[in-house]
Design an enzyme around this catalytic site. Structure first.
Site, short mmCIF file in Angstrom:
data_model
loop_
_atom_site.label_atom_id
_atom_site.label_comp_id
_atom_site.label_asym_id
_atom_site.label_seq_id
_atom_site.Cartn_x
_atom_site.Cartn_y
_atom_site.Cartn_z
N GLU A 167 0.94 -1.30 0.07
CA GLU A 167 0.03 -0.01 -0.16
C GLU A 167 0.83 1.28 0.16
OE1 GLU A 167 -4.12 -2.01 2.02
OE2 GLU A 167 -2.89 -0.31 3.24
N GLU A 351 -5.96 -7.95 -0.42
CA GLU A 351 -6.71 -7.74 1.06
C GLU A 351 -7.92 -7.16 0.68
OE1 GLU A 351 -5.04 -4.75 3.76
OE2 GLU A 351 -2.84 -5.60 3.17
#
EC number: 3.2.1.21
Length: 433
Positions: A167, A351
């Site tokens: 991320e 995710e």
């Protein structure tokens, strides 16, 4: 759950994900201090000053946790390594205990028939490197490349997949412009440099791993669907700019060798000198791309300086994070990513999950079912989705929110550290059987 494995393409991988600092117990095993330890010790940053010193004590309970993954029927376990556990000073002499720990982890997964999917960095920067400016420092790509060589020389021969950085938006924008995560800065120049150095570090690490013979390399980005509050020009512009900063900046750098104009209008004066010359490294060829997805944002335009957007509330049901549940956003990102950036490159949902009340958790079962439906819809539209990984295996340390928010398929009693599989765990185990 109203479908089975047979409803997905042959070879489709299902799995679960965690991260090092959130579960391991950073005080154990000779790990060095991280900027998250410092951030958490600063009043006002984290609920009750909670940190990852103990977390879920996965460091000492690894076998129990790996058995939970096996019994769930997961094909893949996506975990991260702690830079400060491997190199306590960020550079220099490795910590033998740390390397041994990840050796045992990978071997334990393989013994149980689970594919090890490693992410090298999930936010816990060694404090000595943070003292030197961290992600703002132009030497970060070199430091990260050195860390990559140390850890992947040890475990890279046995990992199923590898990605350098989890991320990039959170590592850079959330942490250096919005100040919500370590190092807790609110500085546009710091954010610009961190955003670029994160991508350049990704490229350098990818090159190092290729040189070591490590295969199946990818990138993991997080995404939030951006919806304008109204059809007004100001709101549409705000949503477009948010989408550019959050989503298109990182995919653009990785796959097109360019940054969106809507981002450059605010950040270009603050980017490092010669930034345009780094795209050859940033664009190092990849074998897959990972999509982390949780929610969408509704945006309104403001009269404030760039980026001139503001959050405009939510619609529909919310998770315990007050995040809107919007499965259609996952479908749209999967199809858009393939159409506009990656083509036939395999896409993994690396995710997806929700925070909900400890027990019972019927909301999580519904959430997962609805988002898996969105994955099936994206596949039907032609998106080359190859896997789906649930966040998270365990209730864990949720960064600035401490231990209050529970994303786990397995309940963790943070007093006794007892693990208790939730209804969602049992539902997935039955479905994945």
């Amino acid at each position: 759950m109203n479908f089975t494995r047979a409803d997905f393409p042959e070879g489709f991988d299902f799995g679960v994900a965690t991260s090092a600092y959130q579960i391991e117990g950073h005080a154990a095993g000779g790990a060095g201090q991280t900027h998250w330890d410092s951030f958490a010790a600063t009043p006002g940053n984290v609920v009750r000053f909670e940190d990852g010193a103990l977390a879920c004590d996965h460091y000492h309970r690894m076998d129990e946790d790996l058995d939970l993954i096996r019994d769930l029927g997961a094909d893949v376990y996506r975990f991260s390594t702690s830079w400060a556990r491997v190199l306590p000073e960020g550079r220099g002499r490795p910590n033998v205990e740390g390397l041994d720990f990840y050796d045992r982890l990978v071997d334990g997964l393989l013994e149980r028939g689970i594919k090890p999917a490693v992410t090298l960095y999930h936010w816990e920067l060694p404090q000595p490197l943070a003292d030197l400016g961290g992600w703002r420092n132009a030497d970060m790509p070199d430091w990260f490349a050195d860390f990559t060589e140390v850890i992947m020389s040890r475990i890279g021969d046995r990992t199923w997949s590898a990605a350098p950085i989890n991320e990039p938006w959170c590592v850079s924008w959330l942490s250096h412009f919005e100040g919500h995560h370590a190092p807790g800065m609110r500085d546009i120049r710091a954010a610009a440099r961190a955003m670029h150095h994160v991508l350049l570090s990704h490229g350098r690490a990818t090159q190092v791993m290729k040189g070591l013979g490590v295969s199946n390399l990818g990138a993991v980005c997080n995404f939030e669907w951006a919806t304008p509050l109204t059809n007004s020009a100001a709101d549409v512009t705000a949503a477009t700019r948010y989408d550019a900063i959050y989503n298109r900046f990182f995919l653009g750098g990785l796959f097109k060798g360019e940054y969106p104009a809507e981002v450059l209008e605010g950040l270009e004066p603050h980017l490092p000198k010669g930034w345009q010359d780094d795209f050859a490294t940033i664009r190092s060829p990849l074998d897959w791309v990972g999509v982390n997805y949780y929610t969408r944002k509704r945006l309104r335009g403001t009269d404030a300086p760039w980026p001139a957007y503001d959050y405009a509330g939510t619609q529909g049901p919310l998770t315990d994070m007050d995040w809107e549940i919007y499965p259609r956003g996952l479908q749209d990102f999967l199809t858009r990513t393939a159409r506009e950036y990656t083509g036939d490159l395999p896409i993994y949902v690396t995710e997806n999950g929700m925070a909900s009340a400890p027990t019972p958790d019927p909301e999580r079962i519904a959430y997962l079912s609805d988002h898996l439906d969105a994955v099936r819809a994206a596949i039907a539209e032609g998106a080359p989705v190859a896997g789906y990984f649930v966040w998270s295996l365990l209730d864990n340390y949720e960064w600035s929110l401490g231990y209050e928010k529970r994303f786990g398929l397995v309940h963790v009693d943070f007093e006794t550290l007892a693990r208790t599989p939730k209804a969602s765990y049992h539902a997935l185990a039955k479905w994945w059987a």
